[in-house]
Design a protein around this motif. Structure first.
Motif, short mmCIF file in Angstrom:
data_model
loop_
_atom_site.label_atom_id
_atom_site.label_comp_id
_atom_site.label_asym_id
_atom_site.label_seq_id
_atom_site.Cartn_x
_atom_site.Cartn_y
_atom_site.Cartn_z
N ALA A 51 16.66 44.81 54.40
CA ALA A 51 17.49 44.30 53.30
C ALA A 51 17.40 45.21 52.08
O ALA A 51 18.42 45.57 51.49
CB ALA A 51 17.07 42.87 52.94
N VAL A 52 16.19 45.60 51.71
CA VAL A 52 16.01 46.48 50.55
C VAL A 52 16.65 47.84 50.83
O VAL A 52 17.32 48.42 49.96
CB VAL A 52 14.52 46.63 50.18
CG1 VAL A 52 14.30 47.74 49.15
CG2 VAL A 52 13.96 45.31 49.67
N THR A 53 16.48 48.34 52.05
CA THR A 53 17.07 49.64 52.41
C THR A 53 18.60 49.57 52.36
O THR A 53 19.24 50.46 51.78
CB THR A 53 16.60 50.07 53.81
OG1 THR A 53 15.17 50.18 53.80
CG2 THR A 53 17.21 51.40 54.22
N ALA A 54 19.18 48.54 52.94
CA ALA A 54 20.65 48.41 52.95
C ALA A 54 21.20 48.25 51.54
O ALA A 54 22.20 48.91 51.18
CB ALA A 54 21.06 47.23 53.82
N LEU A 55 20.57 47.40 50.74
CA LEU A 55 21.05 47.18 49.37
C LEU A 55 20.94 48.46 48.54
O LEU A 55 21.89 48.83 47.85
CB LEU A 55 20.26 46.05 48.72
CG LEU A 55 20.62 45.77 47.25
CD1 LEU A 55 22.08 45.33 47.14
CD2 LEU A 55 19.69 44.72 46.68
N THR A 56 19.82 49.13 48.64
CA THR A 56 19.63 50.36 47.87
C THR A 56 20.60 51.44 48.32
O THR A 56 21.17 52.16 47.48
CB THR A 56 18.18 50.86 47.99
OG1 THR A 56 17.30 49.80 47.60
CG2 THR A 56 17.93 52.06 47.10
N THR A 57 20.82 51.56 49.61
CA THR A 57 21.76 52.55 50.12
C THR A 57 23.18 52.22 49.65
O THR A 57 23.92 53.12 49.22
CB THR A 57 21.69 52.62 51.66
OG1 THR A 57 20.34 52.93 52.03
CG2 THR A 57 22.62 53.69 52.20
N ALA A 63 27.09 54.30 43.42
CA ALA A 63 26.79 55.18 42.28
C ALA A 63 27.37 56.58 42.45
O ALA A 63 27.37 57.37 41.52
CB ALA A 63 25.28 55.27 42.08
N GLY A 64 27.85 56.90 43.67
CA GLY A 64 28.46 58.19 43.89
C GLY A 64 27.71 59.13 44.80
O GLY A 64 28.05 60.31 44.90
N ARG A 65 26.69 58.63 45.48
CA ARG A 65 25.97 59.49 46.43
C ARG A 65 26.89 59.81 47.60
O ARG A 65 27.58 58.93 48.12
CB ARG A 65 24.70 58.81 46.95
CG ARG A 65 23.64 58.50 45.91
CD ARG A 65 23.03 59.74 45.26
NE ARG A 65 22.44 60.66 46.18
CZ ARG A 65 21.14 60.76 46.43
NH1 ARG A 65 20.29 59.97 45.84
NH2 ARG A 65 20.70 61.64 47.29
N ASP A 66 26.94 61.06 48.02
CA ASP A 66 27.75 61.43 49.18
C ASP A 66 27.06 60.98 50.46
O ASP A 66 25.99 60.36 50.42
CB ASP A 66 28.04 62.94 49.19
CG ASP A 66 26.78 63.81 49.30
OD1 ASP A 66 25.70 63.29 49.66
OD2 ASP A 66 26.89 65.01 49.04
N ALA A 67 27.65 61.28 51.60
CA ALA A 67 27.11 60.80 52.88
C ALA A 67 25.69 61.33 53.12
O ALA A 67 24.80 60.56 53.51
CB ALA A 67 28.03 61.21 54.03
N SER A 70 23.34 59.68 50.68
CA SER A 70 23.12 58.28 51.06
C SER A 70 22.15 58.17 52.23
O SER A 70 21.32 57.25 52.27
CB SER A 70 24.45 57.62 51.42
OG SER A 70 25.28 57.58 50.28
N CYS A 71 22.22 59.10 53.16
CA CYS A 71 21.26 59.12 54.27
C CYS A 71 19.85 59.40 53.77
O CYS A 71 18.89 58.78 54.23
CB CYS A 71 21.67 60.14 55.32
SG CYS A 71 23.07 59.62 56.32
N LEU A 72 19.72 60.32 52.82
CA LEU A 72 18.40 60.61 52.24
C LEU A 72 17.84 59.37 51.53
O LEU A 72 16.65 59.08 51.64
CB LEU A 72 18.47 61.78 51.26
CG LEU A 72 18.55 63.17 51.86
CD1 LEU A 72 18.68 64.22 50.76
CD2 LEU A 72 17.33 63.46 52.73
#
Length: 186
Positions: A51-57, A63-67, A70-72
């Motif tokens: 849940a924390v991982t999915a929400l943060t991702t 926020a504008g992170r690219d693919a 977002s994986c990082l």
């Protein structure tokens, strides 16, 4: 850091007056690979970790992170969350056993104590470079959050300051996400 490895000692039994059968089973052995792997996963508290991982991702994407970014984010947060979950179960083994927490795979003897200890340390070790791959400032913010969560597991939870690690860790998530953006907004 030395306290961390003492708390997760691979050979020393958890502090208690006398080992109970579940602790002895957790130290001595475990089931076959398939069931053992599932028990190991379950001892990491997978629902909150995911849940924390999915929400943060998702927040990173928003926020504008690219693919790739977002994986990082996902990998850094997931390894941090797994390390916290595994360390919690390992550090609390004696307490969970005394409370008859048979819902805990480690207490139930479904997974080896050593396996949980190794998994917690391995996830923590992986978390560092994955966090820093997001940038030094962003990675530093994330690692401080993970350290706060570990401090909670290592004893802060038994004090009146038990709220502080949560406030610090979750408060640093926006910094982790934005400090890695081009131009470092925030």
């Amino acid at each position: 850091m030395n306290q961390t490895f003492q708390a997760l000692s691979l050979s020393a039994p958890p502090p208690s007056s006398a080992p109970v059968p579940a602790e002895a089973a957790a130290r001595a052995g475990g089931p076959g690979l398939g069931r053992g792997a599932l028990a190991l996963l379950l001892s990491a508290h997978p629902a909150p970790a995911l849940a924390v991982t999915a929400l943060t991702t998702a927040l990173g994407v928003a926020a504008g992170r690219d693919a790739f970014g977002s994986c990082l984010v996902a990998l850094a947060v997931l390894t941090g969350q797994l390390s916290v979950g595994w360390s919690n179960d390992r550090i609390d083994l004696a307490r969970d056993t005394a409370a008859h927490r048979r819902d805990k795979p480690l207490v139930a003897g479904e997974v080896q104590m050593r396996s949980v200890s190794v998994a917690a340390c391995a996830a923590l070790v992986l978390c560092a470079p994955l966090s820093l791959a997001n940038g030094a400032a962003a990675g530093g913010a994330h690692l401080i959050g993970v350290a706060a969560a570990w401090s909670y597991n290592l004893g802060v939870k038994r004090t009146r300051w038990s709220w502080l690690p949560y406030a610090l860790a979750f408060g640093l998530l926006p910094a982790f996400l934005t400090l890695a953006l081009p131009g470092h907004p925030g």
